[in-house]
Write an enzyme that holds these catalytic residues in place. Structure first.
Site, short mmCIF file in Angstrom:
data_model
loop_
_atom_site.label_atom_id
_atom_site.label_comp_id
_atom_site.label_asym_id
_atom_site.label_seq_id
_atom_site.Cartn_x
_atom_site.Cartn_y
_atom_site.Cartn_z
N SER A 57 19.68 -5.78 -20.45
CA SER A 57 20.55 -4.77 -20.00
C SER A 57 20.70 -3.82 -20.49
CB SER A 57 21.98 -5.46 -19.53
OG SER A 57 22.57 -5.66 -20.83
N HIS A 96 27.22 -4.02 -24.41
CA HIS A 96 27.10 -2.80 -23.48
C HIS A 96 27.81 -1.67 -24.26
CE1 HIS A 96 26.06 -5.09 -19.58
NE2 HIS A 96 25.27 -5.25 -20.38
N ASP A 123 30.26 -2.16 -15.49
CA ASP A 123 30.39 -3.74 -15.52
C ASP A 123 31.71 -4.40 -14.89
OD1 ASP A 123 28.31 -3.61 -17.23
OD2 ASP A 123 29.33 -3.84 -19.12
#
Length: 180
Positions: A57, A96, A123
């Site tokens: 990701s 992230h 998210d």
């Protein structure tokens, strides 16, 4: 017969002594690793000073299998920073990028929205139902360094538990049978 019996007893005693020495050495290795981990926790200010990137990701910035070094301090979190956070109800930390920071004027608390660089959307689908933002207590660290691909060892051992047990068994056998 007395001479042979005495020598056999001497050999048994030596084997017991060697086994105890090896067990103490193994205990010292484990204890040293734990002390090193605790020391890293104190220096970095985070419960998890090192994490492995488990998914794609964050590509192309971080690849699956990269090891990230984390640090946590009291500086304000800014958009663009790469953070590691835990979501309530999930055990695996997520790596992230912060895409939005919202500071509440009345309380001064900061809410954060994150997104994987390689993901289409933010998210919010990863957060628990009804939660739209992360709070500071969700964030466990900020990425300050990377060691590419070394984390594949961890990924392989988690995805193939048989390999993990074989490696641990082989290392234990080597420690217990070494002649030091």
């Amino acid at each position: 017969m007395g001479w042979i019996g005495g020598n056999l007893e001497s050999i048994r005693s030596l084997q017991t002594k060697q086994a105890l020495t090896q067990a103490v050495n193994l205990g010292l290795v484990v204890t040293s690793a734990l002390i090193l981990w605790r020391g890293l926790m104190c220096v970095t200010g985070t419960e998890s000073p090192v994490v492995v990137v488990l998914s794609g990701s964050m590509e192309p910035g971080f690849q699956r299998g990269d090891i990230l070094f984390l640090h946590m301090n009291q500086d304000p979190i800014r958009a663009g920073e790469i953070v590691v956070f835990n979501v309530d109800g999930k055990d695996i930390p997520i790596v992230h990028r912060v895409i939005e920071v919202h500071e509440r004027q009345d309380t001064g608390e900061v809410d954060v929205l994150t997104k994987g660089d390689n993901n289409e959307e933010d998210d919010r689908l990863l957060y628990p139902y009804g939660q739209l933002w992360l709070q500071k207590h969700h964030i466990t660290g900020r990425a300050i360094g990377v060691l590419p691909y070394v984390g594949w060892v961890t990924i392989i051992m988690n995805e193939k538990p048989v390999i993990k047990y074989l490696i641990i068994g082989a290392l234990g056998l080597m420690i217990m049978t070494s002649k030091e």
